[in-house]
Design a protein around this motif. Structure first.
Motif, PDB file in Angstrom:
ATOM      1  N   ASP A  70      -6.605   8.940 -18.077  1.00  9.40           N
ATOM      2  CA  ASP A  70      -6.005  10.179 -17.578  1.00  9.40           C
ATOM      3  C   ASP A  70      -4.702   9.916 -16.835  1.00  9.40           C
ATOM      4  OD1 ASP A  70      -8.277  12.112 -18.238  1.00  9.40           O
ATOM      5  OD2 ASP A  70      -9.297  10.536 -17.110  1.00  9.40           O
ATOM      6  N   VAL A  71      -4.586   8.744 -16.233  1.00  7.58           N
ATOM      7  CA  VAL A  71      -3.365   8.341 -15.548  1.00  7.58           C
ATOM      8  C   VAL A  71      -3.173   6.844 -15.755  1.00  7.58           C
ATOM      9  CG1 VAL A  71      -2.074   8.270 -13.375  1.00  7.58           C
ATOM     10  CG2 VAL A  71      -3.758  10.078 -13.752  1.00  7.58           C
ATOM     11  N   ILE A  72      -1.951   6.438 -16.059  1.00  6.46           N
ATOM     12  CA  ILE A  72      -1.590   5.023 -16.110  1.00  6.46           C
ATOM     13  C   ILE A  72      -0.435   4.790 -15.145  1.00  6.46           C
ATOM     14  CG2 ILE A  72      -0.691   3.124 -17.498  1.00  6.46           C
ATOM     15  CD1 ILE A  72      -2.017   4.374 -19.940  1.00  6.46           C
ATOM     16  N   PHE A  73      -0.652   3.914 -14.181  1.00  6.35           N
ATOM     17  CA  PHE A  73       0.417   3.435 -13.311  1.00  6.35           C
ATOM     18  C   PHE A  73       0.955   2.140 -13.906  1.00  6.35           C
ATOM     19  CE2 PHE A  73      -1.677   6.261 -10.423  1.00  6.35           C
ATOM     20  CZ  PHE A  73      -0.829   6.518  -9.351  1.00  6.35           C
ATOM     21  N   CYS A  74       2.234   2.108 -14.212  1.00  7.29           N
ATOM     22  CA  CYS A  74       2.875   0.856 -14.640  1.00  7.29           C
ATOM     23  C   CYS A  74       4.244   0.819 -13.969  1.00  7.29           C
ATOM     24  CB  CYS A  74       2.992   0.778 -16.154  1.00  7.29           C
ATOM     25  SG  CYS A  74       3.616  -0.829 -16.732  1.00  7.29           S
ATOM     26  N   ARG A  75       4.258   0.373 -12.738  1.00 15.45           N
ATOM     27  CA  ARG A  75       5.454   0.509 -11.914  1.00 15.45           C
ATOM     28  C   ARG A  75       6.145  -0.831 -11.713  1.00 15.45           C
ATOM     29  NH1 ARG A  75       3.833   3.882  -6.737  1.00 15.45           N
ATOM     30  NH2 ARG A  75       2.570   2.028  -6.319  1.00 15.45           N
ATOM     31  N   ASN A  76       7.476  -0.789 -11.871  1.00 14.15           N
ATOM     32  CA  ASN A  76       8.311  -1.964 -11.636  1.00 14.15           C
ATOM     33  C   ASN A  76       7.932  -3.136 -12.544  1.00 14.15           C
ATOM     34  OD1 ASN A  76       9.667  -0.637  -9.345  1.00 14.15           O
ATOM     35  ND2 ASN A  76       7.663  -0.817  -8.388  1.00 14.15           N
ATOM     36  N   VAL A  77       7.612  -2.797 -13.781  1.00 14.51           N
ATOM     37  CA  VAL A  77       7.317  -3.784 -14.817  1.00 14.51           C
ATOM     38  C   VAL A  77       8.374  -3.731 -15.909  1.00 14.51           C
ATOM     39  CG1 VAL A  77       5.673  -4.498 -16.595  1.00 14.51           C
ATOM     40  CG2 VAL A  77       4.839  -3.702 -14.373  1.00 14.51           C
ATOM     41  N   PHE A  78       8.739  -2.511 -16.322  1.00 10.72           N
ATOM     42  CA  PHE A  78       9.706  -2.352 -17.412  1.00 10.72           C
ATOM     43  C   PHE A  78      11.066  -2.966 -17.094  1.00 10.72           C
ATOM     44  CE2 PHE A  78       7.056   1.512 -18.573  1.00 10.72           C
ATOM     45  CZ  PHE A  78       6.431   0.868 -19.625  1.00 10.72           C
ATOM     46  N   ILE A  79      11.398  -3.139 -15.826  1.00 11.45           N
ATOM     47  CA  ILE A  79      12.694  -3.721 -15.468  1.00 11.45           C
ATOM     48  C   ILE A  79      12.815  -5.165 -15.941  1.00 11.45           C
ATOM     49  CG2 ILE A  79      13.150  -2.222 -13.489  1.00 11.45           C
ATOM     50  CD1 ILE A  79      12.017  -4.369 -11.668  1.00 11.45           C
TER      51      ILE A  79
ATOM     52  N   GLY B  20       8.113   2.904 -12.125  1.00  7.18           N
ATOM     53  CA  GLY B  20       8.776   2.557 -10.879  1.00  7.18           C
ATOM     54  C   GLY B  20      10.069   3.315 -10.643  1.00  7.18           C
ATOM     55  N   HIS B  21      10.532   3.287  -9.398  1.00  7.67           N
ATOM     56  CA  HIS B  21      11.683   4.092  -8.987  1.00  7.67           C
ATOM     57  C   HIS B  21      12.975   3.682  -9.689  1.00  7.67           C
ATOM     58  CE1 HIS B  21      12.281   0.551  -6.448  1.00  7.67           C
ATOM     59  NE2 HIS B  21      13.532   0.921  -6.322  1.00  7.67           N
ATOM     60  N   ALA B  22      13.068   2.426 -10.133  1.00 13.07           N
ATOM     61  CA  ALA B  22      14.287   1.940 -10.781  1.00 13.07           C
ATOM     62  C   ALA B  22      14.179   1.977 -12.304  1.00 13.07           C
ATOM     63  CB  ALA B  22      14.592   0.518 -10.310  1.00 13.07           C
ATOM     64  N   GLU B  23      13.160   2.663 -12.819  1.00  9.41           N
ATOM     65  CA  GLU B  23      12.891   2.632 -14.256  1.00  9.41           C
ATOM     66  C   GLU B  23      13.007   4.019 -14.877  1.00  9.41           C
ATOM     67  OE1 GLU B  23       9.615  -0.940 -14.416  1.00  9.41           O
ATOM     68  OE2 GLU B  23       8.948   0.997 -13.640  1.00  9.41           O
TER      69      GLU B  23
ATOM     70  N   PHE C  82       0.844  -1.186   0.000  1.00 11.26           N
ATOM     71  CA  PHE C  82       0.000   0.000   0.000  1.00 11.26           C
ATOM     72  C   PHE C  82       0.889   1.249   0.000  1.00 11.26           C
ATOM     73  CE2 PHE C  82      -3.010  -3.055   1.866  1.00 11.26           C
ATOM     74  CZ  PHE C  82      -4.137  -2.779   1.112  1.00 11.26           C
ATOM     75  N   PHE C  83       0.536   2.202  -0.833  1.00 15.35           N
ATOM     76  CA  PHE C  83       1.211   3.502  -0.915  1.00 15.35           C
ATOM     77  C   PHE C  83       2.728   3.351  -1.115  1.00 15.35           C
ATOM     78  CE2 PHE C  83      -2.843   4.243   1.066  1.00 15.35           C
ATOM     79  CZ  PHE C  83      -3.291   5.365   0.386  1.00 15.35           C
ATOM     80  N   ARG C  84       3.105   2.328  -1.854  1.00 14.83           N
ATOM     81  CA  ARG C  84       4.511   2.150  -2.212  1.00 14.83           C
ATOM     82  C   ARG C  84       4.937   3.313  -3.110  1.00 14.83           C
ATOM     83  NH1 ARG C  84       6.769  -2.927  -5.833  1.00 14.83           N
ATOM     84  NH2 ARG C  84       8.988  -2.750  -5.282  1.00 14.83           N
ATOM     85  N   GLU C  85       6.121   3.847  -2.888  1.00 20.17           N
ATOM     86  CA  GLU C  85       6.605   5.044  -3.578  1.00 20.17           C
ATOM     87  C   GLU C  85       5.602   6.186  -3.355  1.00 20.17           C
ATOM     88  OE1 GLU C  85       8.662   4.451  -7.357  1.00 20.17           O
ATOM     89  OE2 GLU C  85       8.224   2.306  -7.183  1.00 20.17           O
ATOM     90  N   LYS C  86       5.577   6.613  -2.129  1.00 22.20           N
ATOM     91  CA  LYS C  86       4.564   7.549  -1.634  1.00 22.20           C
ATOM     92  C   LYS C  86       4.442   8.810  -2.481  1.00 22.20           C
ATOM     93  CE  LYS C  86       3.324  10.121   2.561  1.00 22.20           C
ATOM     94  NZ  LYS C  86       3.732  10.449   3.951  1.00 22.20           N
TER      95      LYS C  86
ATOM     96  N   THR D 145      10.037   9.888 -11.798  1.00 19.47           N
ATOM     97  CA  THR D 145       9.343   8.773 -12.465  1.00 19.47           C
ATOM     98  C   THR D 145       7.888   9.084 -12.792  1.00 19.47           C
ATOM     99  OG1 THR D 145       8.945   7.671 -10.314  1.00 19.47           O
ATOM    100  CG2 THR D 145      10.885   6.997 -11.559  1.00 19.47           C
ATOM    101  N   ILE D 146       7.597  10.359 -13.062  1.00 25.91           N
ATOM    102  CA  ILE D 146       6.267  10.794 -13.489  1.00 25.91           C
ATOM    103  C   ILE D 146       6.405  11.550 -14.805  1.00 25.91           C
ATOM    104  CG2 ILE D 146       4.213  12.138 -12.900  1.00 25.91           C
ATOM    105  CD1 ILE D 146       5.057  11.889  -9.954  1.00 25.91           C
ATOM    106  N   TYR D 147       5.627  11.139 -15.808  1.00 24.73           N
ATOM    107  CA  TYR D 147       5.707  11.735 -17.145  1.00 24.73           C
ATOM    108  C   TYR D 147       4.311  12.161 -17.591  1.00 24.73           C
ATOM    109  CZ  TYR D 147      10.320   9.544 -17.268  1.00 24.73           C
ATOM    110  OH  TYR D 147      11.615   9.164 -16.980  1.00 24.73           O
ATOM    111  N   ARG D 148       4.265  13.259 -18.354  1.00 23.89           N
ATOM    112  CA  ARG D 148       2.991  13.767 -18.871  1.00 23.89           C
ATOM    113  C   ARG D 148       2.996  13.687 -20.389  1.00 23.89           C
ATOM    114  NH1 ARG D 148       1.792  18.874 -16.092  1.00 23.89           N
ATOM    115  NH2 ARG D 148       3.427  19.747 -17.414  1.00 23.89           N
ATOM    116  N   ALA D 149       1.907  13.205 -20.956  1.00 23.42           N
ATOM    117  CA  ALA D 149       1.796  13.037 -22.399  1.00 23.42           C
ATOM    118  C   ALA D 149       1.714  14.392 -23.099  1.00 23.42           C
ATOM    119  CB  ALA D 149       0.572  12.195 -22.734  1.00 23.42           C
TER     120      ALA D 149
END
Length: 292
Positions: free
Chosen positions: A217-226, A253-256, A86-90, A271-275
Motif C-alpha cells: 500500500d505504501v513504499i518508502f524508497c528515499r534517498n536511493v535513486f540519487i 527523497g527530497h532531492a529526487e 527518526f522522522f526524517r523529512e517529517k 516527493t509523494i506519488y500515487r499509483a
C-alpha cells in the motif's frame, strides 16, 4: 600532480585500473554509480578492508575480490551510505498520518502492507510503525512493515532497535513517551517490543530478484535513486509499480524525482506519488510479468 602520482603515493597504492574495477563491480552489484569525483570516498572506505586483510595495495584487494566471493558483502557494506534519522523529512509522516491512514480507516480493506526499501539502521521503519500504532486498530487491521537494506551490518543494528540518547529529541515527545524505553546506566534507549513486532527486517539487493509478491500500500524508497543512473532508476520504479496496489503510494527523497518515469503515477505532494489504476487487476503472476 597527476592521478597516477597522487594515488600511487597513498598508504595503499591505487591505480586507475583498480578504481575502474572497483566502481564497475559496485555498479554491477548494487547499481550505485561512482564517478571520478568519488575516488577519495572509495579509497577511504575500502582502505579499512585492505588494512583488515593485511594487503599492501588496491591491486591485491581487487584480486582478492575476484577470488573470494565471501568478501563481496564486506565490499558492499563498506561502500554503501547509511545516513538516516527518526522522522526524517517529517512531511512524509504527516501525510501518512493525516491523509493515508484516514483512507484505510474509511475503506473496507483490512490488510495493510508497507515497505521501507532502504531502511538502513531502522529509524525510518520504526518511525512508520510509531505513526501507525494507535492510529490503526491492530485488532481490526492486519498491519506489517517490511524493512530491507543491502547492507547486512546496518540491519543488525536495526533489528536490535537500540540507539544513542543523543537522537531522542528527533522523536516527537508523544511517541517517545509511549514507544521507547531508556536503558539504565547507559546513554541509550530502545524501541519497545510492540513497535518492533510490526517491523520485519530482511536483506535485499534492489538489483536482484525480489522474493516478495505484494501487493503493498505504501513504499518508502528515499534517498536511493540519487545513486542510480537513469536506466537502473527506471527499472526499479517499474518494479515498484508492479508491487503497489492501485492508489498505493511511492514516497521518495527530497532531492529526487521520478517525473521522467512517472506515467504510472500521479503527483500528490512533495516527493509523494500515487499509483494510477492499472488496466489489468493485480495478481502475483501479473506482478512477476510486469516486474521483469
Amino acid at each position: 600532480m597527476t592521478f597516477v602520482d597522487k594515488w600511487q603515493q597513498q598508504e595503499f597504492p591505487m591505480s586507475i585500473a583498480d578504481f575502474d574495477f572497483l566502481r564497475n563491480l559496485a555498479y554491477s552489484q548494487t547499481g550505485i554509480v561512482l564517478p571520478e569525483r568519488k575516488k577519495q570516498m572509495v579509497y577511504s572506505r575500502l582502505s579499512r578492508r585492505v588494512r583488515t586483510l593485511r594487503l599492501s595495495t588496491f591491486s591485491q584487494y581487487c584480486h582478492y575480490l575476484e577470488n573470494n566471493t565471501q568478501e563481496l558483502p564486506e565490499f558492499i557494506n563498506a561502500l554503501t551510505t547509511n545516513l538516516t534519522a527518526f522522522f526524517r523529512e517529517k512531511h512524509h509522516f504527516v501525510h501518512l498520518d493525516k491523509q493515508i491512514c484516514p483512507q484505510w480507516l474509511a475503506g473496507k480493506q483490512k490488510r495493510i502492507r508497507i515497505w521501507s526499501a532502504a531502511c538502513s539502521t531502522g529509524e525510518e521503519a520504526y518511525s512508520i510503525a510509531m505513526t501507525l500504532y494507535g492510529r490503526i486498530d491492530l485488532n481490526l487491521f492486519d498491519v506489517k512493515i517490511l524493512a530491507t537494506d543491502l547492507n547486512t551490518q546496518v540491519l543488525e543494528t536495526a533489528k536490535k532497535g537500540i540507539y544513542s540518547a543523543e537522537v531522542l529529541p528527533t522523536i516527537p515527545a508523544n511517541f517517545s513517551a509511549k514507544y521507547i524505553k531508556t536503558l539504565p546506566n547507559t546513554e541509550q534507549f530502545s524501541i519497545k517490543q510492540r513497535i518492533k513486532d510490526l517491523v520485519h527486517f530482511k536483506q535485499l539487493n534492489l538489483l536482484q530478484t525480489w522474493p516478495m509478491s505484494g501487493p503493498f500500500d505504501v513504499i518508502f524508497c528515499r534517498n536511493v535513486f540519487i545513486y542510480f543512473d537513469s536506466d537502473t532508476k527506471q527499472r526499479i520504479i517499474k518494479k515498484f509499480r508492479a508491487l503497489l496496489n492501485d492508489g498505493g503510494y511511492l514516497i521518495i527523497g527530497h532531492a529526487e524525482t521520478i517525473n521522467d518515469f512517472a506515467a504510472d503515477f500521479e503527483f500528490v505532494g512533495h516527493t509523494i506519488y500515487r499509483a494510477r489504476k492499472r488496466k489489468v487487476p493485480f495478481s502475483p503472476l501479473f506482478q512477476q510479468q510486469e516486474a521483469e
